[in-house]
Structure formats: C-alpha cells, structure tokens
Design a protein around this motif. Structure first.
Motif, PDB file in Angstrom:
ATOM      1  N   GLU A  57     -23.401  -4.920  14.017  1.00  0.00           N
ATOM      2  CA  GLU A  57     -23.683  -3.517  13.685  1.00  0.00           C
ATOM      3  C   GLU A  57     -23.771  -2.666  14.945  1.00  0.00           C
ATOM      4  O   GLU A  57     -23.271  -1.536  14.985  1.00  0.00           O
ATOM      5  N   GLN A  58     -24.402  -3.216  15.982  1.00  0.00           N
ATOM      6  CA  GLN A  58     -24.531  -2.489  17.240  1.00  0.00           C
ATOM      7  C   GLN A  58     -23.161  -2.267  17.889  1.00  0.00           C
ATOM      8  O   GLN A  58     -22.866  -1.163  18.379  1.00  0.00           O
ATOM      9  N   TYR A  59     -22.316  -3.292  17.866  1.00  0.00           N
ATOM     10  CA  TYR A  59     -20.979  -3.161  18.465  1.00  0.00           C
ATOM     11  C   TYR A  59     -20.141  -2.133  17.699  1.00  0.00           C
ATOM     12  O   TYR A  59     -19.414  -1.337  18.305  1.00  0.00           O
ATOM     13  N   HIS A  60     -20.266  -2.128  16.373  1.00  0.00           N
ATOM     14  CA  HIS A  60     -19.484  -1.183  15.582  1.00  0.00           C
ATOM     15  C   HIS A  60     -19.932   0.259  15.836  1.00  0.00           C
ATOM     16  O   HIS A  60     -19.099   1.181  15.859  1.00  0.00           O
ATOM     17  N   ARG A  61     -21.224   0.484  16.044  1.00  0.00           N
ATOM     18  CA  ARG A  61     -21.700   1.837  16.375  1.00  0.00           C
ATOM     19  C   ARG A  61     -21.159   2.284  17.722  1.00  0.00           C
ATOM     20  O   ARG A  61     -20.802   3.457  17.899  1.00  0.00           O
ATOM     21  N   GLN A  62     -21.081   1.360  18.671  1.00  0.00           N
ATOM     22  CA  GLN A  62     -20.579   1.698  20.007  1.00  0.00           C
ATOM     23  C   GLN A  62     -19.062   1.822  20.036  1.00  0.00           C
ATOM     24  O   GLN A  62     -18.515   2.519  20.901  1.00  0.00           O
ATOM     25  N   HIS A  63     -18.382   1.147  19.100  1.00  0.00           N
ATOM     26  CA  HIS A  63     -16.919   1.172  19.052  1.00  0.00           C
ATOM     27  C   HIS A  63     -16.490   1.461  17.609  1.00  0.00           C
ATOM     28  O   HIS A  63     -16.020   0.568  16.901  1.00  0.00           O
ATOM     29  N   PRO A  64     -16.681   2.687  17.145  1.00  0.00           N
ATOM     30  CA  PRO A  64     -16.412   3.008  15.734  1.00  0.00           C
ATOM     31  C   PRO A  64     -14.959   2.818  15.323  1.00  0.00           C
ATOM     32  O   PRO A  64     -14.681   2.635  14.126  1.00  0.00           O
ATOM     33  N   SER A  65     -14.040   2.839  16.243  1.00  0.00           N
ATOM     34  CA  SER A  65     -12.619   2.679  15.892  1.00  0.00           C
ATOM     35  C   SER A  65     -12.197   1.210  15.842  1.00  0.00           C
ATOM     36  O   SER A  65     -11.072   0.910  15.406  1.00  0.00           O
ATOM     37  N   ALA A  66     -13.063   0.321  16.309  1.00  0.00           N
ATOM     38  CA  ALA A  66     -12.708  -1.101  16.308  1.00  0.00           C
ATOM     39  C   ALA A  66     -12.702  -1.621  14.868  1.00  0.00           C
ATOM     40  O   ALA A  66     -13.583  -1.303  14.067  1.00  0.00           O
TER      41      ALA A  66
END
Length: 298
Positions: free
Chosen positions: A107-116
């Motif tokens: 969840e943290q990675y997706h918030r930091q990289h929303p286009s991933a």
C-alpha cells in the motif's frame, strides 16, 4: 475321566488361537501436518491418513491452511503468506493471520508510485528492483482451538537498510485474535484434546478404550497404540510430531453431515500434492500369522 480331561486341556492348549479383534472404535489422530482416520471393529483395524491440518472447536471442524499473497510491482517484489481457517461443513473461509507488513509495504509503495501496476502471474520484474520483501508463515501445531504460528520476514532495500525478523504467535480460532501462550496451556479444551501426561507418555481416555502414546527412542517418534479395558494393545504406528491430539468420532457419534464434510476434506487434500496414505489390517480368518500391511502408518 481325569485323564480324559487332561487330554482335552492339552489339545486346547496346543492350538494357536487367532488374535482377538480390536474394540469398536472411531477417532481422528491429528499430528502436525497429517491427520489419520482410525476405525476398528470385529473385522480389524483400518487407518487412513491425509495431509490435512485439522482443528475442532464448538463442535465444528476446521481445516487450517496457508495461502500466498503477491503484491509485486515492476520494481518492488512483495509477497507473503496468510493463514486461513475453513469450516468443513459450510466451506466458509476466514483469515486468522495476515502478513500485515507485506500488505502495508504494498500500500505504501502504491501511494508513492500511483502509476505503477501490479505484476501479473506471467509478468517479469525489472532488473533494477528497489525493494524485495518476502514473508513466510509456518503452522507449528494445533492444540484444541489454538493455532501456533511462526512468521519470518526478510526485506532487502536498494539503500541497504535490510531487515530480518522471526516472530511466533498463538491464534484463538474462536475469536481470530492472538492470545498469550500461558492462556492456551491453561485452557481445559487443550488438555482434553492433548490427553493426560507429558510429551514422552500420554493417554487419551475413552469410555470403552484408550489411545496411548509412548516415545520410541529407536524410531525417534511417538508410537501409538489402541488399548482395550483388559489391557490388550493394537499398534497404530508412529508419528514424528510431539503435538498429538485425538478427536473422538463416536463420543458423541458423528452426524451424517459432519462425516460427509470430513470425508470430502480427506479426499480434497490429495490436490495439495501429497498422496493420501492408507493402511488396513484385517484379522486373519483362521489361526495364521497376519500378513504385513503395506503403506505408511500413523
């Protein structure tokens, strides 16, 4: 008349009588990652094993199993393992232990990289990965309504701030929440399922028979026997796990719905990649040595 009587006694004493039949019994032996279904009657002793981790609470049987979760991105490999309970009668499943760290990192990675985008099962990650987090969960044992787990987490980051953790916890199936170890050990349901005595010698008492476990130093395993009220014993086999518990299926007698659910779970467990092992010992029809059963025993 005296000599005739002695002659009769001599003839009878020279005969080799067939072994007595085991007592009428039906129960489950839960031992680590194997469960054995034991039935005995006048026709002999039958044992069926399955790679099934089983628990019982509130009169209901549950299968305990581990499921993988994958939250990987092209530059972040994030995978973990959850533990589920599945009620055999209804088929309903619920998570009793979640790999919260891996979920939180995703969840943290997706918030930091929303286009991933999440990787599909056939997608390959990029060569330059920022973080790799792998969580593994083992079911250590099941005692009564409690499941003991070990969780290992390994995190590798590009900035070399790596992390390795191992934690153990006990989950109460009735609430789905962690409990202290001493609370589990004081619970009467645990004492009933795990029998009387220590790890070396244990006994499970039944109305018409007992199941007894003795540690065998040669096989380095626990040898189980079925014992009737006259002290006669029938060998069941050996189990390597020290956490053995018995579920009586004839006290009270198993209802048709639960019996069907148990049988289906035993059969479905073959899909896990392990073969169901079966052992059948029949009483010889006349006074001869019984043939050896083939297959893996308890």
């Amino acid at each position: 008349m005296r000599y005739a009587g002695l002659a009769i006694i001599t003839v009878i004493g020279s005969c080799t009588l067939p072994p007595p039949p085991p007592p009428v019994a039906e129960f489950l032996v839960s031992a680590g990652d194997q469960t054995y279904w034991v039935r005995s009657d006048n026709s002999g002793l039958r044992i069926r094993g399955s790679p099934l981790i089983l628990a019982r609470t509130g009169g209901r049987y549950y299968e305990i199993f581990v499921g993988e979760i994958d939250r990987s991105f092209p530059r972040a490999l994030l995978s973990g393992e959850r533990v589920f309970r599945r009620e055999l009668a209804s088929g309903d499943s619920a998570i009793i232990f979640d790999d919260t760290t891996v979920v939180r990192l995703a969840e943290q990675y997706h918030r930091q990289h929303p286009s991933a985008r999440l990787l599909g099962p056939d997608d390959d990650p990029e060569d330059d990965v920022e973080i790799t987090a792998v969580g593994e969960t083992d079911i250590l044992n099941v005692l009564g309504p409690y499941v003991a787990l070990e969780h290992r987490l390994s995190i590798e980051r590009a900035d070399e701030h790596d992390q390795d953790d191992t934690t153990r916890t006990v989950i109460d199936l009735r609430t789905g929440k962690p409990v202290a170890l001493d609370r589990m050990l004081r619970d009467s349901t645990v004492q009933e399922a795990s029998g009387e005595g220590g790890f070396v010698n244990r006994r499970w008492r039944h109305d018409g028979y007992d199941v007894v476990s003795h540690y065998d130093t040669v096989h380095k395993a626990n040898g189980l026997v079925l014992r009737d009220r006259r002290g006669r014993e029938w060998k069941l086999g050996f189990v390597s796990s020290s956490f053995v518990q018995i579920f009586w299926l004839d006290k009270p007698r198993l209802d048709a719905q639960t019996r069907h659910a148990l049988a289906r779970a035993f059969n479905d467990a073959t899909a896990y990649g392990e073969r169901i092992q079966q052992v059948s010992r029949k009483n010889p029809p006349h006074p001869r040595s019984p043939s050896k059963a083939t297959g893996r025993q308890t």
